[in-house]
Enzyme design. Structure first.
Site, PDB file in Angstrom:
ATOM      1  N   SER A 104      -9.335  -0.644   7.606  1.00  0.00           N
ATOM      2  CA  SER A 104      -8.828  -0.434   6.252  1.00  0.00           C
ATOM      3  C   SER A 104      -8.229  -1.634   5.550  1.00  0.00           C
ATOM      4  O   SER A 104      -7.999  -1.581   4.348  1.00  0.00           O
ATOM      5  CB  SER A 104      -7.813   0.712   6.241  1.00  0.00           C
ATOM      6  OG  SER A 104      -8.452   1.948   6.410  1.00  0.00           O
TER       7      SER A 104
ATOM      8  N   SER B 178      -9.315   1.671   3.462  1.00  0.00           N
ATOM      9  CA  SER B 178      -8.505   2.443   2.546  1.00  0.00           C
ATOM     10  C   SER B 178      -7.468   1.603   1.796  1.00  0.00           C
ATOM     11  O   SER B 178      -6.785   2.108   0.911  1.00  0.00           O
ATOM     12  CB  SER B 178      -7.789   3.556   3.315  1.00  0.00           C
ATOM     13  OG  SER B 178      -6.898   3.023   4.288  1.00  0.00           O
TER      14      SER B 178
ATOM     15  N   LYS C 212       0.831  -1.195   0.000  1.00  0.00           N
ATOM     16  CA  LYS C 212       0.000   0.000   0.000  1.00  0.00           C
ATOM     17  C   LYS C 212       0.871   1.253   0.000  1.00  0.00           C
ATOM     18  O   LYS C 212       1.862   1.333   0.737  1.00  0.00           O
ATOM     19  CB  LYS C 212      -0.909  -0.015   1.227  1.00  0.00           C
ATOM     20  CG  LYS C 212      -1.893   1.143   1.320  1.00  0.00           C
ATOM     21  CD  LYS C 212      -2.739   1.015   2.573  1.00  0.00           C
ATOM     22  CE  LYS C 212      -3.772   2.104   2.704  1.00  0.00           C
ATOM     23  NZ  LYS C 212      -4.596   1.935   3.927  1.00  0.00           N
TER      24      LYS C 212
END
Length: 465
Positions: free
Chosen positions: A175, A151, A75
């Site tokens: 997330s 996210s 990420k």
């Protein structure tokens, strides 16, 4: 779409090698990333160099670890040496490459894993869907008209579509678990401190780093890599005494499981309710002692908002007085409403709510080994929207009631697929354990996964490959 554990068996036998695995991952990026927007950076040269070095080690019989040669993406919140970390924001300079790895990246490199790309995130990872002014909308691998969740939505979509065997995400309020549920993969928010965080998150001790994989076994294997101390994180825990893979197949015979369909304040889509109750029946069939409980908790969202958006305000402050005018309008609005106005007394009051919730969960685990809930009360909704059509609130916490409480309590929480809606969208089951019981949570997840075949289903777009 071979799980990492099976990839490594293939490396060991010489059936294929890490270069083959990387090329398959890169082909998946070429075939599908235009549809889902899961990556912000792909470095084929760095990936091939790492894969070739791994292949030589396997050929010589000297792999660095059981993860050597496994292709992985990260990420774009987590620092990666030699690459920029843009955090989904136009506030971040694109031409600044970091000269240090975050702990998770460092441990992956030390394991021999092949890092070849970075995944999309909403701006500074602030919300439960993945879209940003900088990188656009990330879409669901099962239906690109739907949201991937967030996210860590890019990491989830990439993992579901084979753009790497696994990914590493962050989880400050759900997330890894929100997109894990929406995208039909396995994702774990470990006990806080089990995976070191550096630089320290502005979201404080809400923020965790966790593995995102296609199977529970792979989740345990990746956690073995990540869960190693790092002196840069003052709150890091000692290394686990044994491998998380070691006790994975112990089953759930006699395990005491509390099932809460709503934590006392949520409301579920009927298809979610049905799938999760069927999953609970499977755990009973596997030998667990399951009891439906009425927790009657009060939604801690108001306290979470103070903690979370105070952190977001701190993030933006570093970019100057005009930052609020340059970011995602939803982020700016939430910071103005919850972050800038919060006082020290508000923060302490929110912390007291957090402590009381932790006490309540500690009490629960005196009777029950793990707690099972839906991961999400709803399936994925239209991509590019902050909330489902007609939803009473646009704030992401309004439709994620079962994830952020366990960031407040710092407990390990696992999501894994437990079914699909009639429209073919994944549904997630969440398994929560007491702090430091990550191995137990993974064992329960493995028992459920072995009793079902949801983890073997493939997104429709892969059926055309």
């Amino acid at each position: 779409m071979i799980p990492a554990s099976e990839l490594v068996d293939g490396f060991r036998s010489g059936t294929f090698d890490p270069v083959d695995a990387l090329e398959a991952s890169l082909q998946a990026v070429r075939d599908h990333d235009e549809q889902v927007n899961a990556t912000v950076l792909i470095d084929e040269g760095a990936g091939r160099k790492a894969a070739e070095a791994s292949a030589a080690r396997w050929s010589a019989g000297t792999p660095l670890s059981p993860a050597d040669g496994v292709p992985v993406t990260i990420k774009d919140i987590i620092l990666t040496r030699g690459w920029p970390t843009l955090r989904g924001s136009k506030l971040v300079q694109e031409d600044v490459a970091w000269d240090e790895d975050s702990p998770a990246t460092a441990r992956l490199r030390e394991s021999g894993a092949v890092i070849f790309g970075k995944n999309t995130t909403p701006e500074f990872g602030w919300k439960g869907v993945t879209d940003s002014i900088r990188h656009g909308v990330t879409r669901n691998p099962w239906d690109p008209s739907k949201a991937a969740g967030g996210s860590s939505g890019g990491a989830a979509a990439a993992t579901a579509l084979g753009m790497g065997s696994w990914s590493v995400g962050t989880d400050g309020g759900g997330s890894v678990r929100i997109p894990g549920s929406f995208s039909g993969i396995v994702a774990l928010k470990p006990t806080y401190g089990q995976v070191p965080v550096w630089p320290a998150s502005a979201y404080g001790t809400l923020s965790h780093i966790g593995p995102m994989t296609r199977t529970v076994r792979d989740c345990a294997l990746l956690l073995d890599v990540l869960a190693q101390p790092d002196s840069r994180d003052w709150s890091t825990l000692p290394a686990p005494a044994t491998s998380y893979v070691a006790g994975l197949d112990g089953g759930v015979g006699g395990l005491r499981i509390a099932f809460s369909p709503d934590l006392g304040y949520g409301h579920n889509d009927p298809e979610v309710e049905r799938a999760v109750r069927t999953a609970v029946d499977s755990l009973t069939d596997a030998g667990a002692v399951v009891e439906e409980v009425s927790l009657d908790l009060e939604d801690p969202a108001a306290a979470f908002h103070v903690l979370w958006f105070s952190g977001a305000a701190k993030v933006l402050k570093a970019y100057g007085p005009d930052a609020l005018d340059q970011v995602d309008p939803g982020l700016a609005q939430a910071v103005r409403e919850f972050g800038l106005e919060a006082t020290a007394a508000d923060f302490l009051d929110a912390t007291a709510v957090r402590m009381a919730l932790g006490e309540r969960m500690g009490e629960l685990h005196q009777t029950y080994d793990v707690l099972v809930t839906p991961t999400m009360p709803i399936p994925a909704f239209t991509a590019g929207q902050p909330a489902p059509d007609g939803w009473p609130s646009q704030l992401w916490t309004s439709w994620t009631p079962y994830t952020y409480p366990f960031n407040m309590t710092q407990q390990p929480a696992l999501t894994l697929p437990c079914g699909f809606t009639d429209d073919g969208l994944p549904i997630g089951l969440q398994i929560v354990g007491p702090r430091h019981a990550d191995a137990l949570v993974l064992r329960a997840g493995q028992a459920y996964e072995r009793a079902t075949d949801w983890h073997t289903r493939r997104p429709p777009m892969l059926n055309h490959d």
